[in-house]
Design an enzyme around this catalytic site. Structure first.
Site, mmCIF file in Angstrom:
data_model
loop_
_atom_site.group_PDB
_atom_site.id
_atom_site.type_symbol
_atom_site.label_atom_id
_atom_site.label_comp_id
_atom_site.label_asym_id
_atom_site.label_seq_id
_atom_site.Cartn_x
_atom_site.Cartn_y
_atom_site.Cartn_z
ATOM 1 N N TYR A 164 0.825 -1.211 0.000
ATOM 2 C CA TYR A 164 0.000 0.000 0.000
ATOM 3 C C TYR A 164 0.861 1.264 0.000
ATOM 4 O O TYR A 164 0.413 2.315 -0.444
ATOM 5 C CB TYR A 164 -0.901 0.031 1.240
ATOM 6 C CG TYR A 164 -2.210 -0.695 1.076
ATOM 7 C CD1 TYR A 164 -2.250 -2.013 0.664
ATOM 8 C CD2 TYR A 164 -3.417 -0.064 1.370
ATOM 9 C CE1 TYR A 164 -3.444 -2.688 0.539
ATOM 10 C CE2 TYR A 164 -4.622 -0.729 1.247
ATOM 11 C CZ TYR A 164 -4.630 -2.038 0.832
ATOM 12 O OH TYR A 164 -5.826 -2.701 0.707
ATOM 13 N N ASP A 218 -6.048 -7.446 3.944
ATOM 14 C CA ASP A 218 -7.220 -6.773 3.375
ATOM 15 C C ASP A 218 -8.130 -7.789 2.695
ATOM 16 O O ASP A 218 -9.331 -7.846 2.941
ATOM 17 C CB ASP A 218 -6.760 -5.714 2.365
ATOM 18 C CG ASP A 218 -7.924 -5.033 1.676
ATOM 19 O OD1 ASP A 218 -8.862 -4.613 2.385
ATOM 20 O OD2 ASP A 218 -7.916 -4.935 0.433
#
Ligand code: IPM
Ligand code: MN
Length: 357
Positions: A142, A249
């Site tokens: 990320y 996630d």
């Protein structure tokens, strides 16, 4: 009496509606347990783009850092979907996660009694499910550099991100996972892709090193593809799942379906200067403004804030019990409605829970 400053981020889509109910819950807790909660409203995501022209401002970050906890709803919506990556609502969410350095994202997966029939899995597969995903939240792919989209001299376009972890980033999240496991089922499943990725080799090495201090906790390693399969095959084998940002996630959305409703799962980002608490679900723009959204995810998230953010365990349990009691009494928003239940709006669900605290 204790006094706390809490940043409140109502957000986009269904955010403001469900946050209103969460605030009702907090007001009731304040009254019942003689606390004082001072709310500071902040804007991140689409609502910040509309107000200030960008997904987060320095003032917002400063405000959040000056409070004891951040209660977050959700961000995003079609309206802002075509903006550049760093101007999208999600960029504001990532920026605040990074700013408060809440590197440990705790995502418990538990089924409320009376809600078992909502799982898409067979009753015998889901019975007794109680796991927690510990997702690394402020690093990995990320945030890794380099990243971008470039045009090469030969005219092809290339998009790329970097999955990178430093040893100390793995070490601190692993400690959180082992500490939690010690207080629970004493098992950590560390998820990676070590058969392909170098970053996963380091991940395994560091997790193994940290494990040496936790001889009472069982450690197993699992490739992420296998973990995705095991989660629906035999989810009760898991106690604590430890994963990097991207794998965590993906697996947490998958695991949420064991419970049957993404709308009822909380999460906490801890380890940083200020705890951040957000439901796992998104802003659900398709049902926004209709008063039908399920506020339970936000309310259970508020319980997590009481527990991990403000250290108010009894108060957290009071909220969780009120939610369980309300569900047992048959109250259901549209997403979890079945015949023979009482169909209620967002506000009615909130009121029914508040009444039971
Ligand atoms: C989540 C969400 C976010 C994430 C998005 C909205 C950036 O999916 O909290 O799981 O990927 O972290
Ligand atoms: Mn997600």
């Amino acid at each position: 009496m204790s006094e706390f400053d809490i940043s409140i981020m109502p957000g986009d889509g269904i955010g403001p509606e469900i946050m209103e109910q969460a605030l009702g819950v907090l007001d009731k807790i304040a009254k019942k347990f003689s606390h004082k909660f001072n709310y500071k409203t902040v804007y991140i995501g689409g609502c910040s783009i509309d107000k200030f022209g960008k997904p987060i401002t320095d003032e917002t970050i400063a405000t959040v850092l000056s409070t004891d906890a951040l209660l977050f709803s959700s961000v995003g919506g079609e309206k802002w979907d075509n903006l550049a990556q760093d101007m999208r609502p999600e960029a504001g969410l990532l920026a605040i996660r990074k700013a408060i350095l809440g590197y440990a994202n705790l995502r418990p997966i538990k089924i409320f009694p009376s809600m078992e029939s909502f799982s898409t899995l067979k009753p015998e597969v889901i019975s007794g499910i109680d796991m927690i995903i510990v997702r690394e939240l402020v690093s990995g792919i990320y945030f890794g550099e380099p990243k971008g989209v470039v045009s090469l001299p030969d005219g092809t376009r290339k998009g790329f991100n970097t999955m990178a972890y430093k040893d100390y980033e793995i070490e601190r999240i692993a400690k959180i996972a082992f500490d939690l496991a010690q207080k629970r089922g004493k098992k950590v499943t560390s998820v990676d892709k070590a058969n392909v990725l170098d970053v996963s080799t380091l991940w395994r090495d560091v997790v193994s090193e940290v494990h040496k201090d936790y001889s009472d906790v069982e450690l197993e390693f699992m490739y992420v593809d296998n973990a995705a399969m095991q989660l629906v095959r035999n989810p009760s084998q898991f106690d604590v799942i430890l994963a990097g940002n991207l794998f965590g996630d993906i697996l947490s959305d998958e695991a949420s379906m064991i419970t049957g409703s993404l709308g009822m799962l909380p999460s906490a980002a801890i380890g940083g200067d200020v705890g951040m608490f957000e439901p796992v679900h998104g802003s659900a723009p398709d049902i926004a403004g209709k008063g039908i959204a399920n506020p339970i995810g936000q309310i259970i998230t508020t319980a997590m804030m009481l527990r991990y953010g403000l250290n108010l365990e009894t108060e957290a349990e009071a909220v969780e019990k009120a939610v369980a009691d309300t569900l047992k009494a048959g109250y259901r928003t549209a997403d979890i409605f079945r015949e023979s239940n009482k169909k209620v709006s967002t506000a009615q669900m909130g009121e029914a829970i508040i009444e039971r605290i």
